[in-house]
Motif scaffolding. Structure first.
Motif, mmCIF file in Angstrom:
data_model
loop_
_atom_site.group_PDB
_atom_site.id
_atom_site.type_symbol
_atom_site.label_atom_id
_atom_site.label_comp_id
_atom_site.label_asym_id
_atom_site.label_seq_id
_atom_site.Cartn_x
_atom_site.Cartn_y
_atom_site.Cartn_z
ATOM 1 N N GLU A 51 0.806 -1.223 0.000
ATOM 2 C CA GLU A 51 0.000 0.000 0.000
ATOM 3 C C GLU A 51 0.835 1.267 0.000
ATOM 4 N N VAL A 52 2.026 1.203 0.572
ATOM 5 C CA VAL A 52 2.866 2.406 0.636
ATOM 6 C C VAL A 52 3.356 2.833 -0.751
ATOM 7 N N TYR A 53 3.284 1.943 -1.721
ATOM 8 C CA TYR A 53 3.696 2.268 -3.089
ATOM 9 C C TYR A 53 2.487 2.787 -3.856
ATOM 10 N N GLU A 54 2.133 4.011 -3.561
ATOM 11 C CA GLU A 54 0.972 4.641 -4.176
ATOM 12 C C GLU A 54 1.272 4.948 -5.647
ATOM 13 N N ILE A 55 0.323 4.626 -6.498
ATOM 14 C CA ILE A 55 0.478 4.858 -7.933
ATOM 15 C C ILE A 55 -0.358 6.083 -8.291
ATOM 16 N N THR A 56 0.310 7.084 -8.821
ATOM 17 C CA THR A 56 -0.363 8.340 -9.124
ATOM 18 C C THR A 56 -0.243 8.661 -10.615
ATOM 19 N N PHE A 57 -1.201 9.431 -11.082
ATOM 20 C CA PHE A 57 -1.119 9.892 -12.458
ATOM 21 C C PHE A 57 -1.365 11.387 -12.507
ATOM 22 N N GLU A 58 -0.685 12.012 -13.450
ATOM 23 C CA GLU A 58 -0.860 13.439 -13.707
ATOM 24 C C GLU A 58 -1.707 13.566 -14.960
ATOM 25 N N PHE A 59 -2.488 14.624 -15.035
ATOM 26 C CA PHE A 59 -3.281 14.816 -16.243
ATOM 27 C C PHE A 59 -3.528 16.299 -16.489
ATOM 28 N N GLU A 60 -3.820 16.587 -17.722
ATOM 29 C CA GLU A 60 -4.228 17.925 -18.133
ATOM 30 C C GLU A 60 -5.466 17.770 -18.998
ATOM 31 N N GLU A 61 -6.324 18.769 -18.939
ATOM 32 C CA GLU A 61 -7.516 18.766 -19.786
ATOM 33 C C GLU A 61 -7.440 19.994 -20.678
ATOM 34 N N GLN A 62 -7.623 19.758 -21.969
ATOM 35 C CA GLN A 62 -7.630 20.866 -22.914
ATOM 36 C C GLN A 62 -8.649 20.559 -24.003
ATOM 37 N N GLY A 64 -11.650 19.491 -23.808
ATOM 38 C CA GLY A 64 -12.385 18.252 -23.586
ATOM 39 C C GLY A 64 -11.564 16.983 -23.756
ATOM 40 N N ILE A 65 -10.267 17.103 -23.956
ATOM 41 C CA ILE A 65 -9.381 15.944 -24.094
ATOM 42 C C ILE A 65 -8.471 15.894 -22.874
ATOM 43 N N PHE A 66 -8.426 14.727 -22.245
ATOM 44 C CA PHE A 66 -7.590 14.512 -21.072
ATOM 45 C C PHE A 66 -6.330 13.762 -21.499
ATOM 46 N N THR A 67 -5.194 14.308 -21.144
ATOM 47 C CA THR A 67 -3.903 13.693 -21.433
ATOM 48 C C THR A 67 -3.224 13.445 -20.101
ATOM 49 N N GLY A 68 -2.670 12.238 -19.923
ATOM 50 C CA GLY A 68 -2.051 11.937 -18.641
ATOM 51 C C GLY A 68 -0.994 10.864 -18.729
ATOM 52 N N SER A 69 -0.292 10.706 -17.600
ATOM 53 C CA SER A 69 0.759 9.698 -17.505
ATOM 54 C C SER A 69 0.878 9.201 -16.067
ATOM 55 N N ILE A 70 1.439 8.005 -15.932
ATOM 56 C CA ILE A 70 1.713 7.438 -14.608
ATOM 57 C C ILE A 70 3.031 8.051 -14.125
ATOM 58 N N GLU A 71 3.033 8.648 -12.960
ATOM 59 C CA GLU A 71 4.243 9.308 -12.456
ATOM 60 C C GLU A 71 5.373 8.326 -12.184
ATOM 61 N N GLN A 72 5.070 7.157 -11.636
ATOM 62 C CA GLN A 72 6.105 6.207 -11.247
ATOM 63 C C GLN A 72 6.643 5.395 -12.430
ATOM 64 N N VAL A 73 5.880 5.347 -13.513
ATOM 65 C CA VAL A 73 6.297 4.617 -14.722
ATOM 66 C C VAL A 73 6.068 5.587 -15.877
ATOM 67 N N GLU A 74 7.009 6.471 -16.056
ATOM 68 C CA GLU A 74 6.842 7.621 -16.931
ATOM 69 C C GLU A 74 6.578 7.292 -18.399
ATOM 70 N N ASP A 75 6.843 6.081 -18.838
ATOM 71 C CA ASP A 75 6.597 5.701 -20.230
ATOM 72 C C ASP A 75 5.125 5.443 -20.524
ATOM 73 N N ILE A 76 4.309 5.349 -19.503
ATOM 74 C CA ILE A 76 2.888 5.058 -19.707
ATOM 75 C C ILE A 76 2.132 6.381 -19.799
ATOM 76 N N VAL A 77 1.636 6.663 -21.006
ATOM 77 C CA VAL A 77 0.893 7.899 -21.278
ATOM 78 C C VAL A 77 -0.365 7.553 -22.059
ATOM 79 N N LEU A 83 -11.962 11.789 -17.804
ATOM 80 C CA LEU A 83 -10.981 11.429 -16.791
ATOM 81 C C LEU A 83 -11.065 9.939 -16.460
ATOM 82 N N GLU A 84 -12.286 9.406 -16.376
ATOM 83 C CA GLU A 84 -12.459 7.985 -16.069
ATOM 84 C C GLU A 84 -11.896 7.112 -17.182
ATOM 85 N N GLU A 85 -12.123 7.507 -18.412
ATOM 86 C CA GLU A 85 -11.577 6.767 -19.560
ATOM 87 C C GLU A 85 -10.045 6.816 -19.538
#
Length: 139
Positions: A51-62, A64-77, A83-85
């Protein structure tokens, strides 16, 4: 202290059912065979530890399109129309990557750019499906 509670592999083999029962119902167990020591945890114990290894993602909305990535595994975008999709697609990619990482564990754990992913990947591997992994993602 640890070395006093290490079980011998021969003892474990002789009473494997009891060993599993102890791990699942009581506590993790340590087993030694020759020079090697391993630990055994139940699935619930591992989920708690990870549980201490929290997985977070960053996103931006522009527009009506949401773009994001996994912070801990930066290659996943990903990119999505909600946002749910976005969360679900990132989770799917993370599950796929976790399988790839596990299949090539020896190489990936030795790679300087991938070894830090290991605890997050292990956490993902503890869950059965993409929807459970999506619930782990915090944005």
């Amino acid at each position: 202290m640890l070395m006093q509670s290490v079980l011998n592999a021969t003892e474990v083999r002789a009473n494997f059912g009891g060993f599993i029962d102890n791990v699942v119902r009581e506590k993790p167990q340590f087993v030694k065979r020759n020079r090697d020591v391993i630990t055994s945890f139940s699935l619930q114990q591992m989920k708690l530890l990870m549980e201490v290894y929290e997985i977070t993602f960053e996103f931006e909305e522009q527009n009506g399109i949401f773009t994001g990535s996994i912070e801990q595994v930066e290659d996943i975008v990903s990119e999505a129309s909600s946002l749910e999709e976005l969360r679900n697609d990132l989770a799917k990619q993370l599950v796929d990557y976790a399988g790839e990482f596990y299949d090539s564990y020896r190489e990936y754990i030795a790679a300087p750019n991938r070894k830090a992913h290991a605890p997050y990947i292990l956490r993902v591997l503890l869950y059965n499906d993409v929807s459970e992994v999506a619930e782990l993602l915090h944005g």
